[in-house]
Design a protein around this motif. Sequence first.
Motif, PDB file in Angstrom:
ATOM      1  N   ILE A   1       0.832  -1.203   0.000  1.00 32.63           N
ATOM      2  CA  ILE A   1       0.000   0.000   0.000  1.00 32.63           C
ATOM      3  C   ILE A   1       0.868   1.255   0.000  1.00 32.63           C
ATOM      4  N   MET A   2       1.961   1.230   0.775  1.00 28.80           N
ATOM      5  CA  MET A   2       2.862   2.382   0.815  1.00 28.80           C
ATOM      6  C   MET A   2       3.532   2.621  -0.531  1.00 28.80           C
ATOM      7  N   GLN A   3       3.838   1.552  -1.232  1.00 27.14           N
ATOM      8  CA  GLN A   3       4.405   1.695  -2.569  1.00 27.14           C
ATOM      9  C   GLN A   3       3.434   2.436  -3.485  1.00 27.14           C
ATOM     10  N   ARG A   4       2.175   2.045  -3.435  1.00 26.10           N
ATOM     11  CA  ARG A   4       1.156   2.701  -4.250  1.00 26.10           C
ATOM     12  C   ARG A   4       0.928   4.138  -3.782  1.00 26.10           C
ATOM     13  N   ALA A   5       0.900   4.352  -2.466  1.00 18.84           N
ATOM     14  CA  ALA A   5       0.648   5.688  -1.917  1.00 18.84           C
ATOM     15  C   ALA A   5       1.720   6.689  -2.327  1.00 18.84           C
ATOM     16  N   SER A   6       2.928   6.211  -2.535  1.00 14.57           N
ATOM     17  CA  SER A   6       4.028   7.105  -2.886  1.00 14.57           C
ATOM     18  C   SER A   6       3.851   7.738  -4.271  1.00 14.57           C
ATOM     19  N   ILE A   7       2.973   7.152  -5.091  1.00 18.16           N
ATOM     20  CA  ILE A   7       2.770   7.676  -6.450  1.00 18.16           C
ATOM     21  C   ILE A   7       1.303   7.994  -6.746  1.00 18.16           C
ATOM     22  N   ASP A   8       0.409   7.726  -5.788  1.00 15.82           N
ATOM     23  CA  ASP A   8      -1.020   7.848  -6.057  1.00 15.82           C
ATOM     24  C   ASP A   8      -1.718   8.610  -4.935  1.00 15.82           C
ATOM     25  N   PRO A   9      -2.083   9.881  -5.137  1.00 14.00           N
ATOM     26  CA  PRO A   9      -2.749  10.670  -4.096  1.00 14.00           C
ATOM     27  C   PRO A   9      -4.065  10.065  -3.620  1.00 14.00           C
TER      28      PRO A   9
END
Length: 226
Positions: free
Chosen positions: A133-141
Motif C-alpha cells: 500500500i505504501m508503494q502505491r501511496a508514494s505515487i497515487d494521491p
Amino acid sequence: MSTQSTSPTPGLEKLSQAAVSRRPRQGRSLASFERMLVATRELMLERGSEEFTLQDVSERGNVSIGSIYLRFESKERLLYAVIAQELQSVVEEEAAMVRSVADKCSNLKQFLAIYINEYTAFMGEHAGMLRVIMQRASIDPLVSAPGKETAYRALAQTTEVMMTYRDEIRSENARLKAEMTLYLIYAAVARQLALGATRESEDPDVWVKLRPELAEMAYAYLKHSD
C-alpha cells in the motif's frame, strides 16, 4: 472509555467509491466479488508488489475476466477496493487491540509495556500489505490521502486511551506528550518491520533488546515534568 468512530474516513470513502463500477447485490455475485478481492490480496502478499495480472486474479479466484471487468474498470480499480478494505480493517482491528490492552492494565507503565508488545505483533501481521500500500501511496494521491487519514485516526484512538492515565503524565499538555510517545513507538516498530525502509534495516537481535527499553524510555518521558 470514549473511542473514536471507525466508520470510513472521507478519503477512504472516496477510494472505495472510486474502486467499484458495479456493486453486486445477490448471493452468487457477492461470492464471486469476494473471491476477486481475496485473490487480489493474496497475490499482493505473495508478490510483495502489484506485479501480477488480472488473469492471475481470474485463475486464483476462480472468476472470469469478464466478471472482473463487470465490477472493476481496470486492475487499478480492483487494487483500490482491496486497499480500502485493508485500511478499514487495520483501523478497526487496531482500535480493538488497544482497548483490549487497556482492559488488562491498571497503570501507565503496565499499559506501555503490553501495548508495545501487542502493537508490534499487530503491525507484523499487516506489514506485508502495508508495504504494498505504501508503494502505491508514494505515487497515487487517491491512496496516500486515506492512508494518512487512517494513520491519524489510529493515533487519535490510542491517544484517547492513553489519556485515561492522564494523572500519571506530568505535563500541562499531556495529550501532546502522549501523541509524541506514540509517534516514537510507531517509528521504532516501522523501522523494525521495514515499513518505508529497506529490508536490511531489520535486526531481530537489536529489537529483542530495544523493545522493553522502549517502554521504559516512553514511561520516563511521560513522567518527566515540563
